[in-house]
Design a protein around this motif. Structure first.
Motif, PDB file in Angstrom:
ATOM      1  N   ASN A 647       0.829  -1.215   0.000  1.00 30.05           N
ATOM      2  CA  ASN A 647       0.000   0.000   0.000  1.00 30.05           C
ATOM      3  C   ASN A 647       0.858   1.258   0.000  1.00 30.05           C
ATOM      4  O   ASN A 647       0.595   2.200  -0.751  1.00 30.05           O
ATOM      5  N   ASN A 650       2.566   2.186  -3.296  1.00 36.42           N
ATOM      6  CA  ASN A 650       1.668   2.786  -4.284  1.00 36.42           C
ATOM      7  C   ASN A 650       1.460   4.273  -4.056  1.00 36.42           C
ATOM      8  O   ASN A 650       1.061   4.996  -4.971  1.00 36.42           O
ATOM      9  N   ILE A 651       1.712   4.710  -2.831  1.00 33.82           N
ATOM     10  CA  ILE A 651       1.425   6.100  -2.468  1.00 33.82           C
ATOM     11  C   ILE A 651       2.667   6.969  -2.413  1.00 33.82           C
ATOM     12  O   ILE A 651       2.671   8.115  -2.889  1.00 33.82           O
ATOM     13  N   ARG A 836      -5.130   7.016   3.769  1.00 31.27           N
ATOM     14  CA  ARG A 836      -5.768   8.202   3.201  1.00 31.27           C
ATOM     15  C   ARG A 836      -5.013   9.464   3.578  1.00 31.27           C
ATOM     16  O   ARG A 836      -4.825  10.367   2.752  1.00 31.27           O
ATOM     17  N   ALA A 839      -1.830   9.598   1.549  1.00 33.38           N
ATOM     18  CA  ALA A 839      -2.101   9.939   0.150  1.00 33.38           C
ATOM     19  C   ALA A 839      -2.370  11.425  -0.002  1.00 33.38           C
ATOM     20  O   ALA A 839      -1.873  12.078  -0.941  1.00 33.38           O
ATOM     21  N   LYS A 840      -3.130  11.993   0.927  1.00 35.19           N
ATOM     22  CA  LYS A 840      -3.417  13.430   0.880  1.00 35.19           C
ATOM     23  C   LYS A 840      -2.137  14.244   1.111  1.00 35.19           C
ATOM     24  O   LYS A 840      -1.917  15.279   0.459  1.00 35.19           O
TER      25      LYS A 840
END
Length: 853
Positions: A647, A650-651, A836, A839-840
């Motif tokens: 995960n 990917n970010i 999240r 990612a932000k």
């Protein structure tokens, strides 16, 4: 002196840098013991330089101006006395004489300063006039004794045995307390852990506004400075030291010299004395690194090591490695005098551990047997020529060696490969050990003074060199064992080479002459206060491998004289928490006045929005993340690591650095990821790298890691580096910008609580510092290592990164983290929320990066 309102700085200083310099200035002025924390990336080195050098120059000017002012006041008093008319001429005359005497004392001090300034000014003019090319013009004037230089690595065969006889031993010291007729300027001794860190400091000083105002002297080991290729090729510090001293000990008459010329046998080093004055002038003429000085020394054909040592008295800032300052005998041999001077220790977070390692040593049965046989051969050869006092002390030393061999289960006639009844590992206080070893009747203080003053080590070394291989233990010895670690225990050891895995990759070195030095270091340790250390018996199946190890428990015992002598001491680092360790275990235990201790900690120059820190307590599957020893082989937890990394890859753009508790667990994690196919999946997104145990491969790994991030190959968006907490990549290396956009720490690196040494340390602290001090120490060992890993990412004001701590136990350890991390820390049990948020975070940074282009 009052702190200045402005400090010179190479660029507009941040507010925290101004505060740092101001606090440092006053700490030096007031003679305090400072603990300074400034996060990596906040310009700590430049702040130290600009604050400390500013104080030093102000202090030197103040001393001179203060003398001028006082002399002026006395002159005014003399004038006033002359003007007064008094019939009491006798009292007037006495008053004038007293003032004249006081004035003359002050004038003498001022004259020393003025002559010193004139000398330094002439050196500057000489350098300027020669356009920094003095080294190309000055030529080496060889002395008569140094013309015999070919084949300096040949076996030495002296012409007489006189030089092998021990110096007469006296209990009285010949040191003189006479005052010097030269001016001793105040100095700043700056030390750090590695040669690389010292080089970085010198580079920062060159960037500072004080590059033309300060005289810097870099000190280093013979191994770093030696330009005699036949000596330098020995490669090991102890061997280079021995060979250098040996070459200097060869003295001859002119007749002997002619004979030696004919036989083409070397008698000393061709680079001593050489044109040392020219090299000293070059060192004082401008800021130079060790490599610069070595290059000039080669051109001048003179010794860089002794030139730098002999230049100390004229320097402002003396740059030295840890061991040169922290080891008293090394400090003394280098001519380092801390009395009234300033000591600044950078990268001081591991200072307590460094002092303990430096003053701990191990001796094995092979060392003891070698030493006993060498000493016996020497005593038999020169017994009739030794004084009664020296003969008695040599016999006492032989007695002690025999008793230690017996303690390990052998006799003086044993072979190292002889099997012994394997004893149980045990620990002793120094008093217990000396009684059980039956050496408690020997005055070890007198014995070690004898070894030093009679130059026994060097005399014995010369004798061994002369007779060569005739001094042996037994012909039956076939294999080399048990001495791979002894070089670390030698006085003046190189701290830069130390790491947790070094023993696994070090080949044993068989050198009988070094054994005696190892044994003497062990005897030196027995002079410690009984409560400050312990002796550990390390049993083995053979006598040669069985060992005795001294472990220092109280580092303050070897820091007390530094606290007493130095005007001020500054301990600086990026992460100094827990500062209570330095306050309680070092300064307080060294007898420092609590009022002298000053603590300063500043924030980070990086804005809070550029750091995202998370403690993740549960994985994607909702499993509690607790990577304790019992759970490390848990397949479900290893699966969670794989899911988390997929995960994050990917970010996160650029580089991800994953820190694991040990090399063993790093292997476990990688094997599991490979077996489950996760590693292949990760490598599609990131180029995978792993930290090697071999120091020689670390640089190559870093180069390839950096290259893969700067030039990523589609579809990869960067690289992932598996590292080890406390390993070679967890300290002193920068993962700035894209090299470290995310730091992941998996688990908590608690050391083995069952270790006898650790248990004894905990017990010692509980009994001597505070009832719970040992337990706190154990917790701190873990968190200090974690903090060093965290500090690898953020390196400058515009940098940004995320930090993720994977273990639910971190939720209760937030106060042990650096303040700048605490301010941005979130504890969550929701993996989705963390993903999240991350990612932000990176989406916002991408937008900002695009808008700024």
């Amino acid at each position: 002196m009052e702190p200045p309102t402005e400090f010179l700085f190479p660029f507009p200083a941040y507010q925290i840098q101004k505060e740092f310099m101001n606090q440092l200035y006053m700490c030096l002025e007031n003679g305090n013991l400072g603990i300074f924390e400034s996060p990596t990336g906040t310009g700590k080195s430049l702040s130290i330089i600009c604050g400390a050098v500013k104080w030093l120059l102000d202090h030197e000017n103040y001393k001179k101006n203060d003398l001028i002012d006082k002399i002026g006041v006395l002159n005014m008093k003399l004038i006033e006395i002359e003007k007064k008319k008094s019939t009491d001429w006798f009292n007037v005359q006495v008053g004038q004489l007293e003032i004249q005497k006081e004035k003359q004392t002050l004038q003498n001090k001022l004259d020393l300063i003025l002559r010193y300034e004139e000398k330094m000014s002439k050196i500057k003019q000489k350098i300027t006039a020669n356009g920094e090319k003095l080294c190309h013009k000055a030529k080496f004037a060889k002395s008569a004794s140094t013309n015999l230089i070919k084949g300096s690595d040949e076996k030495y065969n002296d012409l007489s045995d006189d030089h092998l006889i021990l110096e007469d031993f006296s209990d009285c010291s010949d040191e003189s307390d006479e005052e010097s007729d030269r001016y001793e300027s105040t100095k700043i001794y700056f030390c750090s852990r590695t040669h690389t860190q010292l080089s970085q400091f010198i580079g920062e000083l060159k960037r500072s506004p004080y590059t033309d105002s300060v005289r810097l002297i870099p000190l280093a080991s013979r191994l770093s400075y030696c330009i005699n290729d036949s000596v330098k090729k020995l490669k090991h510090l102890s061997l280079v030291n021995e060979r250098c001293l040996q070459l200097q000990r060869k003295k001859m008459t002119s007749k002997d010299e002619r004979n030696v010329k004919k036989s083409k046998i070397t008698t000393n080093c061709p680079f001593l004395p050489g044109n040392q004055e020219s090299l000293k002038t070059q060192i004082l003429g401008g800021i130079k690194d060790v490599e610069d000085i070595v290059q000039i020394a080669r051109e001048l054909e003179t010794c860089a090591y002794y030139s730098s040592r002999n230049t100390i008295e004229d320097g402002h800032v003396i740059v030295v490695p840890y061991n040169s300052i922290l080891h008293k005998s090394t400090r003394s041999s280098l001519g380092i005098n801390l009395k009234g001077n300033v000591l600044i220790i950078d990268e001081a977070h591991n200072l307590l551990d460094a002092i303990e390692r430096m003053h701990s040593t191990e001796v094995n049965g092979r060392n003891l047997l070698h030493s006993f046989n060498q000493l016996t051969e020497y005593q038999n050869r020169f017994e009739s020529r030794l004084s009664a006092k020296n003969l008695l002390l040599v016999s006492q030393l032989s007695f002690c060696l025999k008793k230690l061999i017996k303690f390990l289960g052998g006799t003086s006639k044993s072979d190292p490969e002889d099997e012994v009844a394997e004893k149980v590992s045990r620990l002793y206080t120094l008093v217990e050990f000396e009684v059980l070893a039956e050496i408690d009747t020997i005055n070890l203080f007198q014995l070690m003074d004898f070894v030093k003053n009679s130059k026994l080590i060097y005399k014995l070394q010369n004798y061994i060199d002369k007779v060569g291989s005739t001094v042996t233990i037994h012909e039956t010895r076939k294999k080399k064992t048990g001495v791979s670690g002894f070089l670390k225990s030698l006085q003046g050891k190189d701290l830069e080479a130390e790491d947790n895995s070094s023993n696994e990759n070090t080949k044993p070195i068989e050198n009988q002459s070094n054994s005696f030095m190892v044994v003497m270091n062990f005897f030196e340790c027995l002079k410690n206060n009984s409560c400050d250390g312990r002796i550990f018996l390390l049993p083995a199946s053979t006598l040669g491998q069985a060992a005795l190890k001294f472990v220092l428990l109280n580092p303050a015992a070897h820091f007390a004289d530094i606290v007493t002598d130095a005007r001020a001491i500054i301990l600086a680092g990026g992460t100094m928490e827990p500062m209570s360790e330095f306050r309680d275990q070092l300064f307080a235990n060294a007898g420092a006045d609590p009022a002298r201790i000053h603590i300063f900690s500043c924030g980070h120059v990086v804005p809070k929005a550029n750091i995202m820190a998370n403690v993740l307590t549960r994985g994607p599957s909702g499993i509690d993340l607790e990577f304790n020893y019992q759970n490390r082989e848990n397949g479900k937890l290893l699966d969670e690591i794989g899911r988390i990394l997929v995960n994050f890859c990917n970010i996160v753009p650029g580089g991800i650095v994953v820190f694991l508790p040990s090399y063993k667990y790093e292997v476990t994690v990688n094997k599991h990821l490979e077996d489950t196919g996760i590693l292949k999946k990760l490598s599609g997104k990131k180029h995978i790298f792993r930290e090697s145990k071999l120091a020689s491969e670390v640089e190559k790994t870093l180069e390839e890691y950096t290259k893969s991030i700067k030039s990523p190959q589609n579809p990869r968006n960067g690289s992932l580096l598996f590292s080890v907490i406390g390993g070679k990549l967890s300290e002193g290396l920068n993962f700035s910008d894209n090299l470290g956009r995310c730091i992941i720490v998996i688990g908590m690196p608690y050391p083995n609580i069952k270790s006898p040494e650790l248990q004894e340390k905990i017990k010692f602290l509980n009994e001597n510092t505070a009832p719970n001090a040992g337990n706190i120490f154990y917790e701190n060992l873990c968190m200090k290592a974690v903090n060093q890993c965290i500090g690898r990412a953020i390196r400058h004001a515009n940098d940004y990164a995320t930090v993720v701590l994977l273990d639910k136990r971190y939720a209760h350890k937030s106060k042990s983290l650096p303040n700048w991390i605490q301010n941005s820390l979130f504890v969550t049990d929701s993996f989705g929320t963390t993903v999240r948020s991350m990612a932000k975070f990176f989406a916002d940074k991408r937008k900002k990066d695009v808008s700024s282009v």
